[in-house]
Enzyme design. Structure first.
Site, PDB file in Angstrom:
ATOM      1  N   ASP A 226      69.767  34.937  70.992  1.00  0.00           N
ATOM      2  CA  ASP A 226      70.171  35.322  69.644  1.00  0.00           C
ATOM      3  C   ASP A 226      70.843  34.184  68.881  1.00  0.00           C
ATOM      4  O   ASP A 226      71.144  33.134  69.434  1.00  0.00           O
ATOM      5  CB  ASP A 226      71.122  36.532  69.704  1.00  0.00           C
TER       6      ASP A 226
ATOM      7  N   ASN B 173      80.523  47.368  74.958  1.00  0.00           N
ATOM      8  CA  ASN B 173      79.879  48.618  74.556  1.00  0.00           C
ATOM      9  C   ASN B 173      78.491  48.773  75.177  1.00  0.00           C
ATOM     10  O   ASN B 173      77.714  49.627  74.772  1.00  0.00           O
ATOM     11  CB  ASN B 173      79.798  48.730  73.033  1.00  0.00           C
TER      12      ASN B 173
ATOM     13  N   HIS C 282      76.069  46.452  75.184  1.00  0.00           N
ATOM     14  CA  HIS C 282      74.963  45.743  74.532  1.00  0.00           C
ATOM     15  C   HIS C 282      74.473  44.556  75.363  1.00  0.00           C
ATOM     16  O   HIS C 282      75.227  43.965  76.129  1.00  0.00           O
ATOM     17  CB  HIS C 282      75.334  45.302  73.106  1.00  0.00           C
TER      18      HIS C 282
ATOM     19  N   GLU D  79      72.755  46.550  69.874  1.00  0.00           N
ATOM     20  CA  GLU D  79      73.919  47.419  69.865  1.00  0.00           C
ATOM     21  C   GLU D  79      73.553  48.845  70.289  1.00  0.00           C
ATOM     22  O   GLU D  79      72.373  49.217  70.313  1.00  0.00           O
ATOM     23  CB  GLU D  79      74.529  47.443  68.458  1.00  0.00           C
TER      24      GLU D  79
END
Length: 247
Positions: free
Chosen positions: A67, A136, A138, A143
């Site tokens: 990314d 979380n 990811h 997400e």
């Protein structure tokens, strides 16, 4: 899934780097998928150390990063391209033309994502993908709630991710709100996947991602469906697992 337990961050970094080294040695022209963030820094330092000793050769390796922040140039100190250069690329003999990071400067999201996905296809796919795991759940910048069937795309970053990454910027307001990321489908097409996790703050994510139900609300959980995944985690990251697994 193969779970390798490490004592601490240093031990996790060494064990993960050893697995990556084996991949490079076994296939000198392999395509490595790389990750950024605080977790892989120790891994990259170990790889550099072994390269400097003459144990590793990256001259035929190609790399593809997961990314990049949308809106940041490669020369921006907060860009992931810059991160990779500072923590790995400038210290090893990898070819500059063999390094592929999403083009954050390209504001046409469709074009930027298509180009990155095409680069992966032109290389013949990813042989080995390194991943971290967000608090979380990811992976990459996928997400909670992200569709499992996506290729590289532009994502709106969750508030929790923005806050977690604020430590790398002057303030939370300086953190980009969007990024280009490999989608779940792109990640799952990698032949082998290595997930490196450390710290008590990731313990819940480890439990939910690797020992809970497969759900888009925990993106990392999809890795349970991959045929060749290795997780290297330290004791703190494994602290919420059942005793039979933790021991």
């Amino acid at each position: 899934m193969n779970l390798i337990k490490a004592e601490n961050y240093q031990d996790m970094s060494r064990k993960a780097a050893n697995i990556i080294s084996a991949q490079v040695i076994m296939k000198p022209d392999c395509v490595l998928g790389l990750a950024t963030g605080s977790t892989p820094i120790g891994i990259y330092r170990q790889l550099v150390e072994w390269y400097e000793k003459g144990d590793l050769d990256f001259s035929r390796v190609s790399t593809v990063n997961l990314d990049e922040y949308r809106g940041l140039k490669h020369t921006d100190p907060q860009s992931y391209y810059y991160f990779m250069k500072q923590n790995l690329f400038q210290y090893i003999n990898i070819r500059e033309k063999a390094v592929f990071v999403p083009d954050g400067e390209e504001m046409d999201a469709e074009k930027a994502c298509k180009n990155h996905e095409q680069a992966i296809q032109d290389l013949g796919g990813i042989d080995f993908q390194l991943l971290g795991l967000g608090k979380n759940g990811h992976i990459g910048f996928n997400e909670p709630g992200a569709a499992f069937e996506k290729d590289t795309y532009c994502v709106n970053l969750a508030d929790s991710t923005i806050k977690a990454n604020a430590r790398f910027f002057g303030s939370v307001d300086e953190v980009p709100t969007q990024a280009y990321t490999m989608g779940i489908r792109t990640i799952m097409h990698a032949k082998k996947i290595l997930v490196a996790v450390n710290g008590e703050g990731k313990a819940q994510a480890v439990r939910e991602a690797f020992f809970g139900p497969v759900t888009p609300q925990v993106p990392g959980s999809i890795l349970q469906m991959h045929p060749d995944v290795t997780v290297v985690a330290d004791e703190a990251a494994l602290s919420q697992l059942p005793d039979v697994i933790h021991k």
